[in-house]
Design a protein around this motif. Structure first.
Motif, PDB file in Angstrom:
ATOM      1  N   CYS A   4      83.100  -7.794   5.190  1.00  0.00           N
ATOM      2  CA  CYS A   4      83.228  -6.341   5.373  1.00  0.00           C
ATOM      3  C   CYS A   4      82.527  -5.598   4.250  1.00  0.00           C
ATOM      4  CB  CYS A   4      84.695  -5.937   5.436  1.00  0.00           C
ATOM      5  SG  CYS A   4      85.533  -6.447   6.942  1.00  0.00           S
ATOM      6  N   GLU A   5      82.745  -6.046   3.018  1.00  0.00           N
ATOM      7  CA  GLU A   5      82.109  -5.401   1.873  1.00  0.00           C
ATOM      8  C   GLU A   5      80.595  -5.599   1.902  1.00  0.00           C
ATOM      9  OE1 GLU A   5      82.106  -5.785  -2.957  1.00  0.00           O
ATOM     10  OE2 GLU A   5      84.001  -6.096  -1.891  1.00  0.00           O
ATOM     11  N   ARG A   6      80.174  -6.794   2.209  1.00  0.00           N
ATOM     12  CA  ARG A   6      78.742  -7.129   2.212  1.00  0.00           C
ATOM     13  C   ARG A   6      77.964  -6.347   3.269  1.00  0.00           C
ATOM     14  NH1 ARG A   6      76.344 -13.267   2.956  1.00  0.00           N
ATOM     15  NH2 ARG A   6      74.165 -12.683   3.074  1.00  0.00           N
TER      16      ARG A   6
ATOM     17  N   VAL B  67      81.160  -2.980   7.161  1.00  0.00           N
ATOM     18  CA  VAL B  67      81.896  -2.834   8.421  1.00  0.00           C
ATOM     19  C   VAL B  67      83.378  -3.054   8.140  1.00  0.00           C
ATOM     20  CG1 VAL B  67      79.956  -3.578   9.870  1.00  0.00           C
ATOM     21  CG2 VAL B  67      81.588  -5.273   9.024  1.00  0.00           C
ATOM     22  N   THR B  68      84.202  -2.731   9.116  1.00  0.00           N
ATOM     23  CA  THR B  68      85.634  -2.948   8.975  1.00  0.00           C
ATOM     24  C   THR B  68      86.022  -4.298   9.586  1.00  0.00           C
ATOM     25  OG1 THR B  68      86.182  -1.927  11.086  1.00  0.00           O
ATOM     26  CG2 THR B  68      86.066  -0.461   9.166  1.00  0.00           C
ATOM     27  N   ALA B  69      87.199  -4.765   9.215  1.00  0.00           N
ATOM     28  CA  ALA B  69      87.714  -6.001   9.809  1.00  0.00           C
ATOM     29  C   ALA B  69      87.886  -5.822  11.308  1.00  0.00           C
ATOM     30  CB  ALA B  69      89.032  -6.395   9.147  1.00  0.00           C
ATOM     31  N   ARG B  70      88.324  -4.651  11.719  1.00  0.00           N
ATOM     32  CA  ARG B  70      88.502  -4.390  13.147  1.00  0.00           C
ATOM     33  C   ARG B  70      87.165  -4.494  13.878  1.00  0.00           C
ATOM     34  NH1 ARG B  70      89.906  -5.675  17.400  1.00  0.00           N
ATOM     35  NH2 ARG B  70      89.941  -4.201  19.079  1.00  0.00           N
ATOM     36  N   THR B  71      86.105  -4.017  13.264  1.00  0.00           N
ATOM     37  CA  THR B  71      84.772  -4.127  13.875  1.00  0.00           C
ATOM     38  C   THR B  71      84.393  -5.592  14.061  1.00  0.00           C
ATOM     39  OG1 THR B  71      84.035  -2.021  12.952  1.00  0.00           O
ATOM     40  CG2 THR B  71      82.313  -3.592  13.556  1.00  0.00           C
ATOM     41  N   LEU B  72      84.623  -6.411  13.062  1.00  0.00           N
ATOM     42  CA  LEU B  72      84.322  -7.839  13.172  1.00  0.00           C
ATOM     43  C   LEU B  72      85.110  -8.475  14.311  1.00  0.00           C
ATOM     44  CD1 LEU B  72      84.325  -8.947   9.427  1.00  0.00           C
ATOM     45  CD2 LEU B  72      82.338  -8.586  10.907  1.00  0.00           C
TER      46      LEU B  72
ATOM     47  N   HIS C 233      92.847 -18.138   9.663  1.00  0.00           N
ATOM     48  CA  HIS C 233      92.060 -17.017   9.140  1.00  0.00           C
ATOM     49  C   HIS C 233      90.581 -17.231   9.430  1.00  0.00           C
ATOM     50  CE1 HIS C 233      95.484 -15.351   7.011  1.00  0.00           C
ATOM     51  NE2 HIS C 233      95.781 -16.592   6.635  1.00  0.00           N
ATOM     52  N   ARG C 234      89.936 -16.158   9.852  1.00  0.00           N
ATOM     53  CA  ARG C 234      88.503 -16.240  10.124  1.00  0.00           C
ATOM     54  C   ARG C 234      87.730 -16.371   8.817  1.00  0.00           C
ATOM     55  NH1 ARG C 234      90.676 -12.482  13.598  1.00  0.00           N
ATOM     56  NH2 ARG C 234      89.983 -12.543  15.758  1.00  0.00           N
ATOM     57  N   TYR C 235      86.614 -17.067   8.888  1.00  0.00           N
ATOM     58  CA  TYR C 235      85.645 -17.050   7.801  1.00  0.00           C
ATOM     59  C   TYR C 235      84.262 -17.090   8.438  1.00  0.00           C
ATOM     60  CZ  TYR C 235      85.344 -22.176   8.277  1.00  0.00           C
ATOM     61  OH  TYR C 235      85.178 -23.451   8.742  1.00  0.00           O
ATOM     62  N   TYR C 236      83.301 -16.648   7.680  1.00  0.00           N
ATOM     63  CA  TYR C 236      81.952 -16.491   8.209  1.00  0.00           C
ATOM     64  C   TYR C 236      80.983 -17.307   7.376  1.00  0.00           C
ATOM     65  CZ  TYR C 236      84.201 -12.783  10.757  1.00  0.00           C
ATOM     66  OH  TYR C 236      85.044 -12.096  11.574  1.00  0.00           O
ATOM     67  N   GLU C 237      80.067 -17.950   8.074  1.00  0.00           N
ATOM     68  CA  GLU C 237      79.042 -18.771   7.441  1.00  0.00           C
ATOM     69  C   GLU C 237      77.865 -18.883   8.395  1.00  0.00           C
ATOM     70  OE1 GLU C 237      80.830 -22.607   6.771  1.00  0.00           O
ATOM     71  OE2 GLU C 237      81.031 -23.021   8.898  1.00  0.00           O
TER      72      GLU C 237
ATOM     73  N   ALA D 175      74.439 -14.825  10.505  1.00  0.00           N
ATOM     74  CA  ALA D 175      73.149 -14.460  11.106  1.00  0.00           C
ATOM     75  C   ALA D 175      73.361 -13.581  12.331  1.00  0.00           C
ATOM     76  CB  ALA D 175      72.369 -15.720  11.477  1.00  0.00           C
ATOM     77  N   GLN D 176      74.363 -13.909  13.148  1.00  0.00           N
ATOM     78  CA  GLN D 176      74.666 -13.087  14.319  1.00  0.00           C
ATOM     79  C   GLN D 176      75.067 -11.679  13.889  1.00  0.00           C
ATOM     80  OE1 GLN D 176      77.766 -15.458  16.172  1.00  0.00           O
ATOM     81  NE2 GLN D 176      76.388 -16.068  17.823  1.00  0.00           N
ATOM     82  N   LEU D 177      75.946 -11.587  12.898  1.00  0.00           N
ATOM     83  CA  LEU D 177      76.402 -10.282  12.437  1.00  0.00           C
ATOM     84  C   LEU D 177      75.255  -9.465  11.878  1.00  0.00           C
ATOM     85  CD1 LEU D 177      78.672  -8.288  11.963  1.00  0.00           C
ATOM     86  CD2 LEU D 177      79.140  -9.436   9.793  1.00  0.00           C
ATOM     87  N   GLU D 178      74.404 -10.099  11.105  1.00  0.00           N
ATOM     88  CA  GLU D 178      73.249  -9.394  10.553  1.00  0.00           C
ATOM     89  C   GLU D 178      72.350  -8.855  11.668  1.00  0.00           C
ATOM     90  OE1 GLU D 178      69.987 -10.014   7.019  1.00  0.00           O
ATOM     91  OE2 GLU D 178      70.952 -11.772   7.875  1.00  0.00           O
TER      92      GLU D 178
END
Length: 138
Positions: free
Chosen positions: A11-13, A16-21, A40-44, A49-52
């Motif tokens: 979210c910080e990077r 966006v908000t957690a709700r958006t994710l 708990h979700r984590y992103y890697e 890449a999808q989010l970007e």
């Protein structure tokens, strides 16, 4: 470099908000988001890449979430075709994959061409307004 990011870090990077994710995941824009044993979700890698890509398309190009979903689905299909193509040994085994990929790519090009035309039209309108403002300023 760190390989895993928490929801808060993402979210910080990305701003966006957690709700958006979570929403992007709910509607299928973010797929296969891994979870810890505690759920708990984590992103890697792929999810980052999808989010970007989603953020770039949405914010920089003004593409709607519906259009992004179509692009993501097309990209997923193309990745599946690439993998199947790589596994094919003989040229005749690869031809069906190429035949399937061609219309997907053509459709994407058509969508981009239409969007570019709309953006160009919008830009020309603003250029005319600017010219008129400058004309009126003397």
């Amino acid at each position: 470099m760190k390989e895993r990011f928490s929801v808060d870090e993402v979210c910080e990077r990305f701003g966006v908000t957690a709700r958006t994710l979570h929403y992007y995941e709910e509607i299928g824009l973010l797929t296969d988001v891994p979870r810890t044993y505690g759920g708990h979700r984590y992103y890697e890698g792929r999810s980052l890449a999808q989010l970007e890509q989603i953020i770039r398309l949405k914010e920089l190009l003004g593409i709607s979430l519906q259009e992004i979903r179509i692009l993501v689905e097309m990209e997923d299909k193309m990745e599946a075709l690439r993998e199947a193509y790589r596994r094919g040994q003989a040229p005749e085994e690869k031809t069906p994959f190429l035949d399937e990929a061609a219309p997907i790519l053509a459709e994407q090009i058509e969508r981009m061409t239409a969007r570019i035309a709309k953006l160009e039209e919008l830009k020309e309108g603003f250029e005319r307004r600017l010219a008129r403002v400058n004309e009126l300023r003397g």
